[in-house]
Design an enzyme around this catalytic site. Sequence first.
Site, PDB file in Angstrom:
ATOM      1  N   GLY A  24       4.623  -4.025   9.160  1.00 59.35           N
ATOM      2  CA  GLY A  24       4.573  -4.888  10.309  1.00 59.35           C
ATOM      3  C   GLY A  24       4.456  -6.308  10.110  1.00 59.35           C
ATOM      4  O   GLY A  24       5.451  -7.101  10.368  1.00 59.35           O
ATOM      5  N   ARG A  67     -14.973 -12.582   2.499  1.00 59.92           N
ATOM      6  CA  ARG A  67     -14.095 -12.518   3.489  1.00 59.92           C
ATOM      7  C   ARG A  67     -14.745 -11.956   4.615  1.00 59.92           C
ATOM      8  O   ARG A  67     -15.632 -10.960   4.690  1.00 59.92           O
ATOM      9  CB  ARG A  67     -13.234 -11.124   3.338  1.00 59.92           C
ATOM     10  CG  ARG A  67     -11.900 -11.165   2.076  1.00 59.92           C
ATOM     11  CD  ARG A  67     -10.995 -12.230   2.661  1.00 59.92           C
ATOM     12  NE  ARG A  67      -9.989 -12.214   1.876  1.00 59.92           N
ATOM     13  CZ  ARG A  67      -8.837 -11.637   1.986  1.00 59.92           C
ATOM     14  NH1 ARG A  67      -8.584 -10.935   3.072  1.00 59.92           N
ATOM     15  NH2 ARG A  67      -7.952 -11.888   1.053  1.00 59.92           N
ATOM     16  N   HIS A 108      -1.567  -4.184  -2.628  1.00 60.34           N
ATOM     17  CA  HIS A 108      -2.885  -4.864  -2.966  1.00 60.34           C
ATOM     18  C   HIS A 108      -2.727  -5.497  -4.237  1.00 60.34           C
ATOM     19  O   HIS A 108      -3.416  -6.355  -4.620  1.00 60.34           O
ATOM     20  CB  HIS A 108      -4.168  -4.018  -3.034  1.00 60.34           C
ATOM     21  CG  HIS A 108      -4.275  -3.352  -1.507  1.00 60.34           C
ATOM     22  ND1 HIS A 108      -4.805  -4.244  -0.779  1.00 60.34           N
ATOM     23  CD2 HIS A 108      -4.059  -2.362  -0.993  1.00 60.34           C
ATOM     24  CE1 HIS A 108      -5.065  -3.457   0.674  1.00 60.34           C
ATOM     25  NE2 HIS A 108      -4.509  -2.100   0.147  1.00 60.34           N
TER      26      HIS A 108
END
Length: 763
Positions: free
Chosen positions: A431, A514, A693
């Site tokens: 996506g 994060r 990743h």
Amino acid sequence: MPTVHNLGYPRIGPRRELKQQLEQFWRGDLDEQTLFENTSELRASRWRDQADAGLDLIPVNDFSLYDHMLDMSQLLGVIPPRFAGQKDSGLDLYFRMARGDADQPACEMTKWFDTNYHYLVPEFEPDQEFRILSDKLFDEVAAAQAAGHRVKPVLVGPVSYLYLGKGRNGASRLELLDRLLPVYADILDRLAGMGVDWVQLDEPCLALDLESEWQQAYRTAYQAFGDVSVNILLANYFAGFGDNLDLVKQLPVAGVHVDVTHAPQEVEQLMRDWPADRVLSLGVIDGRNIWRANLVQLLDELEPLQQQLGERLWLAPSCSLLHVPIDRDNEIDLDDEIRSWLAFARQKLDELALLKTALEQGRRGISIAARDDVAAHAARAASKRVHRADVERRMESITSKMTNRVSDFSERSRAQVKALGLPLMPTTTIGSFPQTQEIRKARADFRHGRSDEKTYRDAMQAEIRNVIERQDALGLDVLVHGEPERNDMVEYFGEQLEGMLATRNGWVQSYGSRCVKPPVIFGDVHRPQAMTTDWINYAQSLTQRPVKGMLTGPVTILQWSFVRDDQPRSETCKQIAMAIRDEVADLEADGIKVIQVDEPALREGLPLKQAEQGAYLDWAVESFRLATAGVADDTQIHTHMCYAEFEDILAAITAMDADVITLENARSNGELLQAFENFSYPNAIGPGVWDIHSPRTVPLQEMIELLEKTLKVVPADRLWANPDCGLKTRGWDEIETNLENLVAAAKQLRQKLLTRDQNTGTH
Ligand code: GLN
Ligand code: ZN
């Protein structure tokens, strides 16, 4: 009078100061000394806030520069051998374990129970030794004491610490308990020597269904602490004790904390024959959600308990406040009405203080606050913004037919082959494409009124054109528009759906530096207009190849938001599902033939107690089907999930009945495929062949091998070739090379299969 305390407070700071400090330090723009000074000030300001709010005991050591489980590993000297033996400062080692370095992968990270917080998994060797390695805990206690606070150090307890770790090279975690306990005892004694009287030992594994060996480990551990000279508060949260309740009652600890928001029924069970010298800490304020507490109702429940417990009644949030944003009063965009319904960490402390006052002085002591409270709850319960007749009517009109596709997979797939003309093993991506600095800036400029709509639209369209051209040139089979307009896959929809709102500063730590900003679902969810069609239609207008409509699924929107507490989660999920269903219908009507509905959070929503998992999976699957089953046979529904632990929910994944599911697979090196050896998944599947990743380029040969391995468990006509996940965080260079290899790998394998078929055909 009751003692009010807290289990933990957000670490990130009201303006995400921790993130900024850490990232500057990692970039090399800050030296260790300055990092230490600035973060110590942040730490101290959190103590002050809690003391000012009126807490009797302040949690210490809940602050962390990265993660509290990693802190525990440093405290206990649990350093994986691949990091040991190098001479460097403690902080260097700490961040290398957290983030990896050029030579060594980081420690594994995984979800902290059913939250969206991630912890670093301790790794144990068979000959694991434990020793006090770090002074962080003691330094923090000393600093907080020096600042005049009455402190309660917080540690992860020994059994949960072992349970949450992984034994390497055959190490058994349970066998390490005897070696670990003396170190804990030393730590507790050292704290006692510093004048500490209470230590909170977090044992959230007591919320899980435990095998008898682990229950026994609890007995062993807490009996071993029988003669340490501090009081131990054993804290459990995120669910009730369940079958561990009798065990907990037998443990010789000075106090027990129970999560009343999750298990109110356990209070009565605990109170029955509760020892006369033991503290009961009631987690009555919801530490996982952002709603204002119902003080009057709580007082009705607490007053009789106080009669019985007296001084031994403690009050706290249900769990650490790590999981909620810091201060509602920073939300300047919120209207007063909705603001008055909310309580973030800071407000939750005020609620505790009010409860204490009312229990001490009688309810008259808080009469003004109580009146406000009653008014806010009444307003919320009656608000037209919360309850919408049109949505309610629509929910009543849902039929089981709406959750079933017209035909079964085999028939659909024939129709889709015809409509889409795709080759064997089609290639696609998940996506997103790189969210560059320019894209972020274009979005931020528009959001803050620094640019007009046309400028914004042009910038987004230029980016969509860019990614479509690149994918066309690479020869991918099913394209994506790249999601440049989305700051976040949940917030994007949260901003557009009625009944949901996005906060400005409602950040919550996800891991390390994060943070995420979950939207708030406050009312019946309704889609006022199409949310994605403009972008997808534009992308489709640029290419002959099919472009995927890209949506976030109902379970993931639910899971990654703060959810209303006045109706079951399943009901809210169904409302979101209907909104997504409408979006799917609009995309289909516009001629979009492939629609992906992402559900990466479906697995993490699984309740901690096995007995509750079936019911959850039923409504989660039902919601996904409600969102997606309204399309014609020749519209292809995809879904995507990231994490690798699907083994126990394969039946539910099958029941979702997506035509294609893409899953993370490369990162776990094909581990997933084992599960598919024993379980034949009936629809099409794309196990990832590129671990996104990692910055590493995957050689063509490696992709071919992984696909060939996959072909042993998935037939070629139901296999897709794709990366593990979205490419938002990767750079274009690596994307181009890896996708070239992906396309080439699929082509070579197709060729090989074709030749083989022809050969077998002639013989
Ligand atoms: N479509 C999303 C993306 O590619 C999916 C992200 C996710 O799985 N978490 O970014
Ligand atoms: Zn993913």
